[in-house]
Design a protein around this motif. Sequence first.
Motif, PDB file in Angstrom:
ATOM      1  N   ASN A   1       0.819  -1.203   0.000  1.00 17.10           N
ATOM      2  CA  ASN A   1       0.000   0.000   0.000  1.00 17.10           C
ATOM      3  C   ASN A   1       0.859   1.262   0.000  1.00 17.10           C
ATOM      4  O   ASN A   1       1.986   1.261   0.497  1.00 17.10           O
ATOM      5  N   PRO A   2       0.342   2.366  -0.559  1.00 14.44           N
ATOM      6  CA  PRO A   2       1.128   3.587  -0.684  1.00 14.44           C
ATOM      7  C   PRO A   2       1.529   4.182   0.665  1.00 14.44           C
ATOM      8  O   PRO A   2       0.802   4.085   1.655  1.00 14.44           O
ATOM      9  N   VAL A   3       2.686   4.831   0.643  1.00 11.59           N
ATOM     10  CA  VAL A   3       3.263   5.454   1.831  1.00 11.59           C
ATOM     11  C   VAL A   3       3.631   6.891   1.479  1.00 11.59           C
ATOM     12  O   VAL A   3       4.057   7.173   0.361  1.00 11.59           O
TER      13      VAL A   3
ATOM     14  N   HIS B   1      -0.597   6.263   3.432  1.00  7.03           N
ATOM     15  CA  HIS B   1      -1.391   7.315   2.781  1.00  7.03           C
ATOM     16  C   HIS B   1      -2.498   6.673   1.952  1.00  7.03           C
ATOM     17  O   HIS B   1      -2.239   5.880   1.046  1.00  7.03           O
ATOM     18  N   ASP B   2      -3.721   7.020   2.270  1.00  3.51           N
ATOM     19  CA  ASP B   2      -4.885   6.485   1.567  1.00  3.51           C
ATOM     20  C   ASP B   2      -5.085   7.255   0.260  1.00  3.51           C
ATOM     21  O   ASP B   2      -5.374   8.454   0.277  1.00  3.51           O
ATOM     22  N   VAL B   3      -4.934   6.573  -0.859  1.00  8.96           N
ATOM     23  CA  VAL B   3      -5.101   7.233  -2.165  1.00  8.96           C
ATOM     24  C   VAL B   3      -6.491   6.998  -2.738  1.00  8.96           C
ATOM     25  O   VAL B   3      -6.778   7.362  -3.885  1.00  8.96           O
ATOM     26  N   GLY B   4      -7.370   6.395  -1.959  1.00  4.77           N
ATOM     27  CA  GLY B   4      -8.753   6.241  -2.366  1.00  4.77           C
ATOM     28  C   GLY B   4      -8.931   5.410  -3.623  1.00  4.77           C
ATOM     29  O   GLY B   4      -8.311   4.357  -3.795  1.00  4.77           O
ATOM     30  N   ALA B   5      -9.759   5.919  -4.519  1.00  6.18           N
ATOM     31  CA  ALA B   5     -10.093   5.178  -5.731  1.00  6.18           C
ATOM     32  C   ALA B   5      -8.906   5.017  -6.676  1.00  6.18           C
ATOM     33  O   ALA B   5      -8.952   4.202  -7.601  1.00  6.18           O
TER      34      ALA B   5
END
Length: 344
Positions: free
Chosen positions: A223-225, A251-255
Amino acid sequence: MATHDLRQSILKPPAAPATRILLLARSAPLAPDYAVASYPGDGGYPAYYHRVYEVLRGLGYRVATSNQCRALYSVAQDVDLVFSLYNRMPIDNPEVFVASTCEFLHLPHIGAKPNIRALAEDKWITKNFVRALGLPVAEGAIYARADDLTKPPPFAGPYFVKNRFGAASEGVTDASIQDDWAGAARVAERFFARGMAVLVERYARGVDVTLPVIGADEPLVLNPVRPCSDRSGAIVTEDLKRDDPLGYRMHDVGAAARAFAEDARTLWAAAGPMDYLRLDYRFDDRTGERVFLEFNICCHIGRSGAICLAALQQGLSQADLLGHVVEYSVRRQARMVEARKWVR
């Protein structure tokens, strides 16, 4: 993204691994005591290399160390895998030098083939390569000398000025962001004074986001950081990268998560296999727009770094990661072991 149980995909070292490793780094811990090296101005790197050494030893590997790349020639008969974190050798593109030397000696080495290392180290060639693959990149232009700066790039500002080559955000400061070409040209001249070629990009608004990837038969995309920053535009400057005072956070990048993962698989299909890496972006949370910047092979794999943080969310420790990386690298390069006989 990382929706499956990564623990089921990770390779584990045998109980008594036979693999002999050479850990190569500018401030590697050295015999006889293997203490944290003293290297003023090298930030937290000496402690990082020492920790990697300790973890590899703790996994049961026999680990020799050196802070000299010429050691490759003297130890070629006695090691099975080179784990090089040497990214600050005082020559251009030292990662390519180490990988090429290992290929000449038929020594398996962590990372990727020299041509792929060279691709990753040249941010301009990388930009054109990934654009051809369909990844979103910012417009850019390259400059090698001050005389070239009389011609502005074929796009409007704001601009971001950085080293075309180099690791750890070398040369990047708050001044790297410039609204107009006159300011960008002055910053470029400072890079030239340090002997660096320059890449000028259209500045992308948002924050830096990195996507860690672990090598496997099918790449394991984590998952993104986000590398934390208190600087203008939330950029990561050379001093932040070297000393890492603010660290990383998920970091939540959503869609956009699916698009990020697809980028990683597309890059892997064209440039893999690689043992571990990260893809760096600018990401705008408001619009969901992502802009690819570069990819980094053998990125920071310390406990405080992006790849370990992302792996920890999936229940994997630094030791789990390092054990998998070594076992995967040895396995994918197994054919080189037989080919090495000619240097004996």
